[in-house]
Design a protein around this motif. Sequence first.
Motif, PDB file in Angstrom:
ATOM      1  N   ARG A 225     -11.783   9.152  16.224  1.00 21.05           N
ATOM      2  CA  ARG A 225     -10.559   8.381  16.021  1.00 21.05           C
ATOM      3  C   ARG A 225     -10.640   7.033  16.740  1.00 21.05           C
ATOM      4  O   ARG A 225     -10.212   6.000  16.201  1.00 21.05           O
ATOM      5  N   ARG A 228     -12.772   4.603  14.690  1.00 22.26           N
ATOM      6  CA  ARG A 228     -12.057   4.063  13.531  1.00 22.26           C
ATOM      7  C   ARG A 228     -11.027   3.010  13.949  1.00 22.26           C
ATOM      8  O   ARG A 228     -10.826   2.003  13.265  1.00 22.26           O
ATOM      9  N   GLU A 229     -10.360   3.221  15.081  1.00 20.59           N
ATOM     10  CA  GLU A 229      -9.274   2.331  15.495  1.00 20.59           C
ATOM     11  C   GLU A 229      -9.768   1.094  16.223  1.00 20.59           C
ATOM     12  O   GLU A 229      -9.194   0.016  16.066  1.00 20.59           O
ATOM     13  N   THR A 230     -10.821   1.237  17.017  1.00 20.24           N
ATOM     14  CA  THR A 230     -11.264   0.127  17.874  1.00 20.24           C
ATOM     15  C   THR A 230     -12.658  -0.378  17.550  1.00 20.24           C
ATOM     16  O   THR A 230     -13.044  -1.452  18.022  1.00 20.24           O
ATOM     17  N   ARG A 263     -14.304  -3.936  11.410  1.00 20.54           N
ATOM     18  CA  ARG A 263     -13.992  -2.524  11.181  1.00 20.54           C
ATOM     19  C   ARG A 263     -15.285  -1.709  11.167  1.00 20.54           C
ATOM     20  O   ARG A 263     -16.279  -2.120  10.556  1.00 20.54           O
TER      21      ARG A 263
END
Length: 657
Positions: A225, A228-230, A263
Motif C-alpha cells: 500500500r 502504491r501511495e508514495t 506513480r
Amino acid sequence: MEKTEAGVTAQIRELEERVRRLEARRIALETEIATTRFSEQSFSSILDTVPDFVVKLSPDGIIHFANRIAPGLTRSQVIGASMYDFLAPEFVEVARECIERVVRSGTPGVYESVGVGPHGKAARYFTRVGPLTRGSEVESLVLVATDVTELLEAQARLSESREKLELAIAASGVGLWSWQLDSDTHAWDPTTLSLFGIGEAPGNTSALLELVHPDDRARLEACARMVRETGHYEDVEYRVVRPDGELRWLMCKGRAELDSAGRAVRLAGGMVDVTERHALQEQLLQAQKMEAVGQLAAGIAHNFNNMLTVMLSSMELAAEKSGDEVASVLESGRHSAQMAAKIVRQLMVFSAKPRHASREVEDLASIVQRTVEMSRTTFGHEVAITVSLASDLPPVRCDAGQIEQALLNVLINARDAFDGRESGSAEIRVSVDRVRGAGESGSEARIKIEDNGCGMPDEVQRRAFEPFFTTKELGRGTGLGLATTYAILREHGGRVACRSTEGVGTRIELFLPSQSATEQPPNKPVAPERCGGRGECVLVVDDESMIRRLLSALLSDAGYVVETAADGIDAIERVREDVNRYAVVLLDQSMPRLAGRAALRAIRALSPSMKVICFSGFPSALEGADAVLEKPVAAEVLLDTLRAVIDERVGFRRSDS
C-alpha cells in the motif's frame, strides 16, 4: 532552276533542324552527365561516410572498387588483388562457397570471417554479398563487410559478466522477483520459487498472500500500500509457510520503478532466506537469559552458602557443648546442612564458567556415581536411575568436571524424554564398562546411558549433536546440551554414539580413551591430624556479622586469638597498624566497599609474607591466596586448613568438602 533552289533550301532547313535536335540532345546529355556526376559524387560521399567496407569484385574474387582501405594498407595493394588474400586461411573456403552460391543463384548471401583489420591486426567481419546482373548473368558482386570485433568482444564481456552475476546470485541464495502493479502479475526466478517451495509464481497478490504466514500478511499488505501511495519501497521481512509445512523467514529488498507522473508501476528486487539468523537471534536471547539466570543463581548460592555456614557452624558448636542426646539431633541437622552445601556446590560447578583445570588420571566410576547421585537428588522420584559398574574399568585421563558435565547433559535429555508421559515406568540405566578401542592400552572406557522414553525420529537423531538444535519448546532448552557433550568428548580424544527408536527409547554411549595400567588415579590426600591453635592471632574478614561471631567462637575454642573486620578497608587498616600481629587472614571474597581481591593485593603490599585464606561462597579462588575454602565448611576442615597454612604444609591449597 527554281526547283533546284527549293531543294537546296529544304535541305538547309532539314540540316538546321537536325542541328537544333543535336544541340538539344547535347544539352540533354550534358545535363544527364552533370546529374550523373552529381549522383556519383553524392554516392561517393555516402560511401565515404559508411563505416562498413563496400567492395565491388568480379565473380572470381578480384577487387575492382573499395570505398575505404583499412589503415596500414594502400589502395594499390587492394585494387586488383584477390579478396581471398585478405582472409585468414581457415575462412577462405567459407567465403568462396558463399560467393559461388550467390553467382549460381543470383540471390544475396552472408558469411562470417576473420580478416585483416586496421594496421594488419585480425578482425572479425560480418559480410553480406549481393549480385550485380546484366541480363540473366551475374556480371559482378557487391560485398559489404562490417567489422564486428568490438561488438563481439563486448558481447563476450557481457556474457562473462552475466555468468559471474548468476554465479554470485546462486552462491548467495538470493532470489530475484518483480511485480507489475497495473496487471498485478509476478515474475520469479527459480531460486525464489525454491524459497517458497513451489513450482510457479503466484498468479496475483492474493495468491502470494496465501503463501505468507497469517500473522505477517498485514505487514506485507501495508508495504504494498505504501508503494502504491508514495512510490517508496521499504525492506520487509516476513514468514512463509511452505507446502510441506516448514516455516521460513524471508527478507525482501527492492526498488520501485516510477512513470512520468511519479506513480509506481513496477517493483523489482531480491529476497534471501534469513531463517537461521532469526533462529540465532532467538537462541542468543535465550542464552543471554540463561546467563542472567546463572548470575542470579550464583548470587543466590553465595547468600545460601553464607546461611549454611552459620547453620553448620552453629550446630557444630552446639554439639560440642551439649549432651549426647542433643548432640545426636544436631548431628542429623549438621549432616543435612552438609548435603545441602554439596548440592549447591555441584550445581555451581555445572553452571559456572569453564575452568582451565589440568587433566589427571581419574577413577571414572567415582565420576559417574557422583553425577548420578546429583541427578537422583534433582530429578525427583518419578524417574528411576540405576547404575552398573564393571569391575575392570580402565583409568582415564580427563577433566573430571567436564566429564561430569557431559554425562549430566545426557541424563537431563534422558529425563526430558519422559515429558508428557502419563503411564508406564520412567527408567534411566547407566552402565560403565571396558570395550576394545584405540587407547594406549588397546581399550576404551564406555559410559552407556539408556532410557525408555519417547525416542527420536531419524531426522532429529541425525541433528541431535548440532549446536542450537532443539525440539524443546521455548524456554526449555538452548540446543547446546548434547553439542557440548560431543565437544567435550572430542577434546578428550573420545567419541559419542547415539541410537534411538521413536516410541521405544534412546541409547547414548560416551567413549573415552584409557590410560596405561601403570598410571593409576592419584590417591586423595589424607588430611593431617586435627590440631588447634597455639595462641596465634587470626583476622576474620566477612561482611556477615553472624559468620564473624560464629567463627570467632569456633576459633577461640580451638585456641586461637580472633579479631574481626566487616570489610576490606577495615581489614587493611588493622594490618597497617601492626603487620606482624596476624598469623593468618581469613578473607571473604564478596564484600561491600572493598572486595576480597583488592583487599588481598593491599594486604600483600603491606606484608608480602602474610598468610591469607580465601573463604567464600563463590566457587572460585582469589589469585595469590595460600588456600581456598568454600562456604560452608566443616569445622575440622577449617581448623586443619588454618593449621596447615600457618605451618606451611603442602597439600591444603583448596577444600572441596
